[in-house]
Design an enzyme around this catalytic site. Structure first.
Site, PDB file in Angstrom:
ATOM      1  N   SER A 218     -45.426  38.713  54.794  1.00 30.99           N
ATOM      2  CA  SER A 218     -44.697  37.644  55.484  1.00 30.99           C
ATOM      3  C   SER A 218     -44.515  37.862  56.978  1.00 30.99           C
ATOM      4  CB  SER A 218     -43.326  37.440  54.843  1.00 30.99           C
ATOM      5  OG  SER A 218     -43.473  36.634  53.716  1.00 30.99           O
TER       6      SER A 218
ATOM      7  N   LYS B 150     -45.928  35.269  59.173  1.00 32.14           N
ATOM      8  CA  LYS B 150     -45.351  33.920  59.315  1.00 32.14           C
ATOM      9  C   LYS B 150     -45.058  33.551  60.780  1.00 32.14           C
ATOM     10  CE  LYS B 150     -43.812  33.118  54.587  1.00 32.14           C
ATOM     11  NZ  LYS B 150     -43.495  34.071  53.568  1.00 32.14           N
TER      12      LYS B 150
ATOM     13  N   TYR C  92     -53.651  30.863  53.560  1.00 31.16           N
ATOM     14  CA  TYR C  92     -52.358  31.559  53.466  1.00 31.16           C
ATOM     15  C   TYR C  92     -52.514  32.943  52.807  1.00 31.16           C
ATOM     16  CZ  TYR C  92     -47.630  32.725  52.038  1.00 31.16           C
ATOM     17  OH  TYR C  92     -46.455  33.395  51.846  1.00 31.16           O
TER      18      TYR C  92
ATOM     19  N   TYR D  82     -35.473  36.946  55.258  1.00 31.01           N
ATOM     20  CA  TYR D  82     -35.231  36.237  54.004  1.00 31.01           C
ATOM     21  C   TYR D  82     -33.781  35.777  53.930  1.00 31.01           C
ATOM     22  CZ  TYR D  82     -39.572  38.758  52.828  1.00 31.01           C
ATOM     23  OH  TYR D  82     -40.830  39.271  52.829  1.00 31.01           O
TER      24      TYR D  82
ATOM     25  N   VAL E 153     -43.151  41.802  52.224  1.00 31.26           N
ATOM     26  CA  VAL E 153     -43.031  42.579  50.989  1.00 31.26           C
ATOM     27  C   VAL E 153     -43.982  43.775  50.945  1.00 31.26           C
ATOM     28  CG1 VAL E 153     -42.104  40.688  49.602  1.00 31.26           C
ATOM     29  CG2 VAL E 153     -44.578  41.040  49.710  1.00 31.26           C
TER      30      VAL E 153
END
Ligand code: GLU
Length: 300
Positions: free
Chosen positions: A57, A60, A184, A236, A254
């Site tokens: 992530s 992102k 992705y 998160y 992660v």
């Protein structure tokens, strides 16, 4: 930094390596590394900072940057909002009625999947190559893609498929769902180390300029956009607690990575694959908390 790192390493015992795909569960739970790059280019490091892991992530904010560079802030904002969801990154926390672009942000999976569809390119392969090239420039060096993790993401990606089809059925995602998802999954499988994450963080802390050379990669307004969302949504549903304990914009993944941005001062890259229940590196956050206290890093 070495002293702090060794003091924080045992905290990894309270966490667990991600196992939602078989390929990630092979990580060493005891590993902990840190790399720091100051805005003038000064570097320091400690621990297992040479280990290579997947960005997950932490890609992102780079997806967001590429989407901003290709479309401008107004258009991106009209497609995906900026408010924290307060829910896990892959939550399906919407009824058909409440699934609205304003209710997602680019740091949760739904928002990041939309970002993939906003990147310009004639094919999805070209879009991914442009993202990879931007990631290379931000990371200040060669990086590759972990093909085993990519295959694992793709073959175990039912939840992300569900999220993407939900977006599509609500008119929030253009393009072919499987192609967008492929981009992705590949984006999550980009390989980095602590140095690469620190370098990306240093560019964001330097308002879009490379550390040392000062070459501009993106406009300062875009670093304000990205850093603000990292502050409120980057860790998160643990972003509020992180703001209290550490107090700087950051993004976790992660794979065990954390990229932290200390505006105008430094970028920090962390690797510690044992995660807490929310998906954040336990020892990594502990280390950032200690470093923040010693160096007065909190922006508050
Ligand atoms: N590949 C992961 C997923 O989309 C990334 C999750 C993460 O790092 O938060 O489920």
């Amino acid at each position: 930094m070495e002293r702090l790192l060794e003091e924080c390493r045992p905290a990894a015992g309270q966490g667990k390596v991600a196992d939602y795909i078989p390929e990630l569960s092979k990580g060493d739970p005891e590993a902990l590394g840190i790399y720091v790059i100051g805005s003038e280019g000064k570097r320091s490091w400690a621990g297992d900072c040479r280990q290579v892991f997947t960005i997950q992530s932490v890609v992102k904010p780079i997806l967001l940057l590429q989407a901003l560079m290709d479309n401008g802030a107004e258009f991106v904002m009209s497609r995906v909002g900026v408010e924290a969801t307060g829910k896990p990154f892959d939550a399906i926390n919407f009824s058909d009625q409440s699934l609205d672009s304003g209710n997602i942000n680019p740091m949760v999976n739904m928002g990041a999947i939309v970002m993939c569809s906003l990147i310009h390119g004639r094919s999805y392969d070209e879009r991914f190559q442009r993202l990879l090239e931007l990631t290379r420039r931000l990371a200040g060096g060669e990086i590759g893609v972990d093909q085993a993790v990519y295959r694992s993401e793709k073959s175990h990606g039912s939840k992300n498929r569900a999220l993407a089809y939900l977006l599509k059925s609500n008119g929030l995602l253009d393009g072919d769902v499987e192609e967008v998802l492929d981009c992705y999954f590949r984006a999550c499988s980009i390989q980095v180390d602590c140095r690469a994450l620190a370098h990306i963080g240093a560019v964001l802390s330097n308002r879009g300029r490379l550390p040392a050379s000062n070459e501009r990669i993106f406009p300062a307004a875009m670093s304000r956009y990205v850093n603000a969302i990292l502050m409120t949504c980057g860790m998160y549903d643990g972003s509020g607690e992180f703001a209290l304990r550490v107090g700087v914009p950051a993004k976790s993944g992660v794979g065990g990575g954390i990229m932290a941005v200390v505006p105008t001062r430094m970028g920090i890259g962390i690797f510690g694959p044992a995660l807490d229940r929310k998906g954040n590196s336990v020892a990594g956050i502990r280390l950032l908390e200690r470093l923040s206290a010693e160096l007065h890093l909190s922006i508050f």
